[in-house]
Design a protein around this motif. Structure first.
Motif, PDB file in Angstrom:
ATOM      1  N   ALA A 115      40.411   2.323 -20.118  1.00 61.82           N
ATOM      2  CA  ALA A 115      40.907   0.949 -19.970  1.00 61.82           C
ATOM      3  C   ALA A 115      40.542   0.006 -21.110  1.00 61.82           C
ATOM      4  O   ALA A 115      40.759  -1.199 -21.002  1.00 61.82           O
ATOM      5  CB  ALA A 115      40.486   0.348 -18.627  1.00 61.82           C
ATOM      6  N   THR A 133      43.390  -2.154 -22.095  1.00 67.81           N
ATOM      7  CA  THR A 133      43.741  -3.277 -21.224  1.00 67.81           C
ATOM      8  C   THR A 133      42.847  -4.484 -21.482  1.00 67.81           C
ATOM      9  O   THR A 133      43.249  -5.610 -21.217  1.00 67.81           O
ATOM     10  CB  THR A 133      43.653  -2.892 -19.733  1.00 67.81           C
ATOM     11  OG1 THR A 133      42.293  -2.658 -19.392  1.00 67.81           O
ATOM     12  CG2 THR A 133      44.471  -1.656 -19.434  1.00 67.81           C
ATOM     13  N   PRO A 176      45.711  -7.168 -22.630  1.00 61.85           N
ATOM     14  CA  PRO A 176      45.998  -7.109 -21.189  1.00 61.85           C
ATOM     15  C   PRO A 176      47.454  -7.371 -20.820  1.00 61.85           C
ATOM     16  O   PRO A 176      47.886  -6.976 -19.733  1.00 61.85           O
ATOM     17  CB  PRO A 176      45.081  -8.193 -20.608  1.00 61.85           C
ATOM     18  CG  PRO A 176      44.735  -9.087 -21.742  1.00 61.85           C
ATOM     19  CD  PRO A 176      44.767  -8.239 -22.971  1.00 61.85           C
ATOM     20  N   GLU A 177      48.195  -8.018 -21.687  1.00 65.19           N
ATOM     21  CA  GLU A 177      49.608  -8.262 -21.390  1.00 65.19           C
ATOM     22  C   GLU A 177      50.492  -7.089 -21.802  1.00 65.19           C
ATOM     23  O   GLU A 177      51.688  -7.080 -21.513  1.00 65.19           O
ATOM     24  CB  GLU A 177      50.079  -9.536 -22.088  1.00 65.19           C
ATOM     25  CG  GLU A 177      49.393 -10.789 -21.552  1.00 65.19           C
ATOM     26  CD  GLU A 177      49.806 -12.030 -22.312  1.00 65.19           C
ATOM     27  OE1 GLU A 177      50.639 -11.926 -23.210  1.00 65.19           O
ATOM     28  OE2 GLU A 177      49.259 -13.103 -22.002  1.00 65.19           O
ATOM     29  N   GLU A 226      48.435  -1.447 -19.079  1.00 68.35           N
ATOM     30  CA  GLU A 226      47.904  -1.469 -17.713  1.00 68.35           C
ATOM     31  C   GLU A 226      47.581  -0.031 -17.330  1.00 68.35           C
ATOM     32  O   GLU A 226      48.321   0.892 -17.687  1.00 68.35           O
ATOM     33  CB  GLU A 226      48.956  -2.040 -16.770  1.00 68.35           C
ATOM     34  CG  GLU A 226      48.504  -2.095 -15.316  1.00 68.35           C
ATOM     35  CD  GLU A 226      49.606  -2.664 -14.430  1.00 68.35           C
ATOM     36  OE1 GLU A 226      49.471  -3.806 -13.993  1.00 68.35           O
ATOM     37  OE2 GLU A 226      50.619  -1.953 -14.215  1.00 68.35           O
ATOM     38  N   ASP A 283      47.492   2.575 -14.428  1.00 67.28           N
ATOM     39  CA  ASP A 283      48.037   2.807 -13.085  1.00 67.28           C
ATOM     40  C   ASP A 283      46.943   3.421 -12.210  1.00 67.28           C
ATOM     41  O   ASP A 283      46.384   4.469 -12.539  1.00 67.28           O
ATOM     42  CB  ASP A 283      49.247   3.746 -13.190  1.00 67.28           C
ATOM     43  CG  ASP A 283      49.960   3.898 -11.870  1.00 67.28           C
ATOM     44  OD1 ASP A 283      51.137   3.544 -11.806  1.00 67.28           O
ATOM     45  OD2 ASP A 283      49.323   4.362 -10.894  1.00 67.28           O
ATOM     46  N   ALA A 314      47.276   4.967 -18.595  1.00 68.77           N
ATOM     47  CA  ALA A 314      47.774   3.685 -19.085  1.00 68.77           C
ATOM     48  C   ALA A 314      49.270   3.769 -19.351  1.00 68.77           C
ATOM     49  O   ALA A 314      49.801   4.840 -19.659  1.00 68.77           O
ATOM     50  CB  ALA A 314      47.050   3.309 -20.375  1.00 68.77           C
ATOM     51  N   LEU A 340      53.476  -2.357 -20.537  1.00 67.29           N
ATOM     52  CA  LEU A 340      54.110  -3.330 -19.651  1.00 67.29           C
ATOM     53  C   LEU A 340      55.296  -4.027 -20.300  1.00 67.29           C
ATOM     54  O   LEU A 340      56.152  -4.575 -19.601  1.00 67.29           O
ATOM     55  CB  LEU A 340      53.090  -4.404 -19.249  1.00 67.29           C
ATOM     56  CG  LEU A 340      51.905  -3.928 -18.401  1.00 67.29           C
ATOM     57  CD1 LEU A 340      50.852  -5.021 -18.327  1.00 67.29           C
ATOM     58  CD2 LEU A 340      52.376  -3.538 -17.023  1.00 67.29           C
TER      59      LEU A 340
END
Ligand code: SF4
Length: 64
Positions: free
Chosen positions: A14, A17, A21-22, A25, A27, A33, A36
């Protein structure tokens, strides 16, 4: 610029992320990852490049 996550390599650390972060992501079901954002990531290049550098297994690849 676009990005791809190699789900065979991704280990859900992570880091991506946290850096972007935008854009990334993890799951909770698959533990992988994903991206998005549809389309170009050019306007987010700096944070995406930080995410690439932060991934400990080199799972994020930048493409055109
Ligand atoms: S930092 Fe790398 S291994 Fe961790 S969730 Fe992101 S792509 Fe996967």
């Amino acid at each position: 610029m676009r990005a791809e996550v190699d789900t065979m390599l991704c280990k859900a650390y992570a880091n991506c992320t946290f850096e972007a972060p935008e854009v990334f992501e993890v799951d909770e079901t698959t533990g992988k990852a994903h991206i998005l954002v549809e389309g170009s990531l050019e306007s987010r290049r700096d944070e995406v490049e930080r995410a690439v550098d932060a991934c400990p297994v080199g799972a994020i690849r930048l493409t055109k």
